[in-house]
Motif scaffolding. Structure first.
Motif, PDB file in Angstrom:
ATOM      1  N   ASP A 207       0.811  -1.220   0.000  1.00 22.92           N
ATOM      2  CA  ASP A 207       0.000   0.000   0.000  1.00 22.92           C
ATOM      3  C   ASP A 207       0.845   1.271   0.000  1.00 22.92           C
ATOM      4  OD1 ASP A 207       1.013   0.103   2.561  1.00 22.92           O
ATOM      5  OD2 ASP A 207      -0.921  -0.128   3.570  1.00 22.92           O
ATOM      6  N   GLY A 208       2.172   1.105  -0.051  1.00 20.11           N
ATOM      7  CA  GLY A 208       3.058   2.256  -0.105  1.00 20.11           C
ATOM      8  C   GLY A 208       3.400   2.852   1.244  1.00 20.11           C
ATOM      9  N   SER A 209       2.920   2.234   2.317  1.00 21.58           N
ATOM     10  CA  SER A 209       3.199   2.775   3.654  1.00 21.58           C
ATOM     11  C   SER A 209       4.576   2.385   4.167  1.00 21.58           C
ATOM     12  CB  SER A 209       2.136   2.312   4.654  1.00 21.58           C
ATOM     13  OG  SER A 209       2.164   0.894   4.792  1.00 21.58           O
ATOM     14  N   GLN A 210       5.214   1.398   3.517  1.00 22.45           N
ATOM     15  CA  GLN A 210       6.557   1.002   3.944  1.00 22.45           C
ATOM     16  C   GLN A 210       7.523   2.162   3.724  1.00 22.45           C
ATOM     17  OE1 GLN A 210       4.883  -0.174   1.332  1.00 22.45           O
ATOM     18  NE2 GLN A 210       6.170  -1.137  -0.225  1.00 22.45           N
ATOM     19  N   THR A 211       8.537   2.243   4.544  1.00 18.58           N
ATOM     20  CA  THR A 211       9.440   3.392   4.503  1.00 18.58           C
ATOM     21  C   THR A 211      10.859   2.973   4.099  1.00 18.58           C
ATOM     22  OG1 THR A 211      10.141   3.249   6.821  1.00 18.58           O
ATOM     23  CG2 THR A 211       8.137   4.518   6.339  1.00 18.58           C
ATOM     24  N   ARG A 212      11.570   3.928   3.524  1.00 17.27           N
ATOM     25  CA  ARG A 212      12.978   3.768   3.219  1.00 17.27           C
ATOM     26  C   ARG A 212      13.694   5.085   3.534  1.00 17.27           C
ATOM     27  NH1 ARG A 212      11.236  -0.540   3.248  1.00 17.27           N
ATOM     28  NH2 ARG A 212      11.438  -2.227   1.720  1.00 17.27           N
TER      29      ARG A 212
END
Length: 327
Positions: A207-212
């Motif tokens: 869902d695009g909530s993962q972070t980098r």
């Protein structure tokens, strides 16, 4: 004059390290077998008086003539596309390759720095990640071949330090970007920029909530350089703690590239880490290091590099061996 061996020299990080150590006046011996490295990254060094090159697989016995003061071990597939395609080679370069190079370091009385990774933390349950966190890694998952290769690499390096007295250093590298990345290597920055340049929609997994957290190559090289010359033998995180979600990052790329494509969402790969953010307290204290290049500036430099690639590079889906570029 100090002499340094850099494995993985034709890779993204390795080639920039060759440039830096030549700039500092070192005699640089590059080594690569071009499984994932690109000889064109070294083309500008072919006739340089401080640079020599050996095409060699580090999992095979290594014999270097003459003195050797330092070894940087950066030979390894580093992107999911690569290490999922060649899992056994990935494990071998982290185990057999590291063993061979540690033996060489012992014989030459050279100081050796290994390129470890934030992937040793797996899908972390601690945020941000500090060097004393042991990680949350699935040893038998598809990403385990890379994670465990790097974890073993750290273990055997510390064993050689403790048992044989070899001078060793360990850098845990977080997401790094910049010119000379491969557009087709599967990592988010070249993937997004390549899609933008080809007029394709940008693909976000999950869902695009993962972070980098993205560190520009010049900052990463500076941190590695300082760590090599330090007196610290335990792992040190080198990365940029400026964290962003993948969905927000996709919007940044659309704005940067001035494209009209939309963002499309696909299933998240198995064991893909949800968070990546380095705690760089130790690097600040020990090395007086922290990143200087802001993401907006670093992304502009990187996009300018990709824009100047040929159509062949832009549409290449498989890496090729460009050994003809090394003479």
């Amino acid at each position: 004059m100090s002499r340094i061996l850099i494995t993985g020299a034709a890779g993204f990080l390795g080639s920039h390290l060759c440039d830096r150590f030549i700039k500092e006046g070192y005699s640089v011996l590059g080594m690569d077998n071009f499984v994932t490295g690109d000889p064109r990254n070294l083309k500008h060094l072919v006739n340089h008086s401080l640079f020599d090159f050996i095409k060699h697989d580090v999992t095979k016995f290594i014999d270097i003539d003459g003195k050797l003061d330092f070894i940087l071990h950066f030979a390894s597939p580093a992107s999911p596309i690569d290490y999922l395609k060649i899992p056994i080679q990935t494990l071998k370069v982290g185990s057999l390759g590291t063993h061979n190079l540690l033996g060489l370091a012992r014989a030459k009385k050279a100081r050796m720095l290994i390129a470890s990774t934030s992937e040793v933390y797996g899908d972390p349950l601690v945020h941000p990640q500090t060097e004393d966190y042991y990680g949350n890694v699935n040893t038998i998952g598809p990403r385990g071949v890379y994670d465990e290769a790097k974890r073993f690499q750290e273990s055997i390096t510390m064993a050689y330090h403790r048992f044989h007295g070899v001078e060793t250093r360990i850098v845990r590298i977080f997401n790094t970007y910049g010119p000379r990345m491969r557009l087709n290597d599967g990592r988010v920055i070249p993937a997004f920029m390549g899609q933008a340049l080809r007029g394709e929609d940008l693909t976000v997994f999950g869902d695009g909530s993962q972070t980098r957290s993205f560190c520009y190559i010049d900052d990463q090289v500076e941190g590695i350089y300082r760590l090599l010359l330090s007196d610290y033998v335990f792992p040190v995180n080198i990365g940029n703690p400026n964290e962003i979600s993948i969905s927000d990052f996709a919007e940044e790329i659309i704005k940067l590239t001035n494209t009209t494509q939309k963002v499309v969402y696909k299933d998240l790969p198995f064991n893909d880490p949800m968070q990546r953010k380095p705690d760089i307290t130790l690097a600040k204290k020990l090395l007086d290091w922290e990143p200087k290049v802001q993401r907006a500036e670093g992304m502009k430099r990187t996009f300018d590099y990709f824009k100047n690639l040929s159509k062949e590079d832009l549409h290449r889906s498989e890496h090729k061996d460009f050994t003809e570029y090394i003479t």
